[in-house]
Design a protein around this motif. Sequence first.
Motif, PDB file in Angstrom:
ATOM      1  N   UNK A  44      12.819   7.116  -2.042  1.00 48.29           N
ATOM      2  CA  UNK A  44      13.451   6.403  -0.925  1.00 48.29           C
ATOM      3  C   UNK A  44      14.155   5.140  -1.435  1.00 48.29           C
ATOM      4  N   UNK A  45      15.473   4.997  -1.201  1.00 51.20           N
ATOM      5  CA  UNK A  45      16.210   3.826  -1.673  1.00 51.20           C
ATOM      6  C   UNK A  45      15.686   2.513  -1.090  1.00 51.20           C
ATOM      7  N   UNK A  46      15.177   2.540   0.150  1.00 55.20           N
ATOM      8  CA  UNK A  46      14.634   1.314   0.765  1.00 55.20           C
ATOM      9  C   UNK A  46      13.405   0.844   0.003  1.00 55.20           C
ATOM     10  N   UNK A  47      12.516   1.781  -0.356  1.00 51.55           N
ATOM     11  CA  UNK A  47      11.337   1.422  -1.142  1.00 51.55           C
ATOM     12  C   UNK A  47      11.746   0.846  -2.496  1.00 51.55           C
ATOM     13  N   UNK A  85       0.792  -1.233   0.000  1.00 50.41           N
ATOM     14  CA  UNK A  85       0.000   0.000   0.000  1.00 50.41           C
ATOM     15  C   UNK A  85       0.828   1.289   0.000  1.00 50.41           C
ATOM     16  N   UNK A  86       2.062   1.235   0.494  1.00 55.41           N
ATOM     17  CA  UNK A  86       2.897   2.432   0.554  1.00 55.41           C
ATOM     18  C   UNK A  86       3.663   2.681  -0.748  1.00 55.41           C
ATOM     19  N   UNK A  87       3.529   1.772  -1.704  1.00 55.52           N
ATOM     20  CA  UNK A  87       4.307   1.869  -2.941  1.00 55.52           C
ATOM     21  C   UNK A  87       3.892   3.088  -3.763  1.00 55.52           C
ATOM     22  N   UNK A 134      10.691  -2.902  -3.486  1.00 62.66           N
ATOM     23  CA  UNK A 134       9.864  -3.088  -4.680  1.00 62.66           C
ATOM     24  C   UNK A 134      10.577  -3.949  -5.718  1.00 62.66           C
ATOM     25  N   UNK A 135      11.854  -3.728  -5.895  1.00 64.17           N
ATOM     26  CA  UNK A 135      12.626  -4.531  -6.839  1.00 64.17           C
ATOM     27  C   UNK A 135      12.665  -5.996  -6.439  1.00 64.17           C
ATOM     28  N   UNK A 136      12.870  -6.258  -5.148  1.00 64.57           N
ATOM     29  CA  UNK A 136      12.888  -7.641  -4.665  1.00 64.57           C
ATOM     30  C   UNK A 136      11.526  -8.311  -4.826  1.00 64.57           C
TER      31      UNK A 136
END
Length: 165
Positions: free
Chosen positions: A30-33, A22-24, A37-39
């Motif tokens: 943000x590098x963490x996002x 939901x936060x996507x 998302x990539x993973x």
Amino acid sequence: MKVLVHRELKKVGVDIRSIEQPQYSIHKKDPSDFLINGLMELLDQYQRLEISLKLGRGRNKKAQQGGYAGGNVALGYKVKKGQKRLVVDDRQAQTVQRVFDLKEEYPSWSLTQLAEQLNEEGHRTKQEKLFTKVQVKRILDRKAFYSGLYRYGEITSNGKHQAIL
């Protein structure tokens, strides 16, 4: 490909919402996002490939044993619901037999002439349409299948289906 789609969506101010994440947002920096998302995308792709591989192995095994492994059912056959097995459709099988009889009787006839003769005699395709040269060619090209061989991709085996020819 996905990167290009995201880039185009960003240009026009459109965002993507995900039920699982939901936060996507494609607009976040943000590098963490980005990493999460990539993973998630890699895991999704891995699962799709794994499922496809398992299904393919199952179909190949079934085909090696001569069983119907899916796909369009050739004229002259039908699949009984729940059985996943080819059975002869008597009316259609007569049409298939007639194609080969005509070809033997009139070897110099073109595919169009064969189709016209079938139509004149009242034979119809699976969709109850008139025959064209393409459908006649498809039947003639499947002589091995109609003789009892089953082909699926690169696999050829003695079919479990009843031969029409």
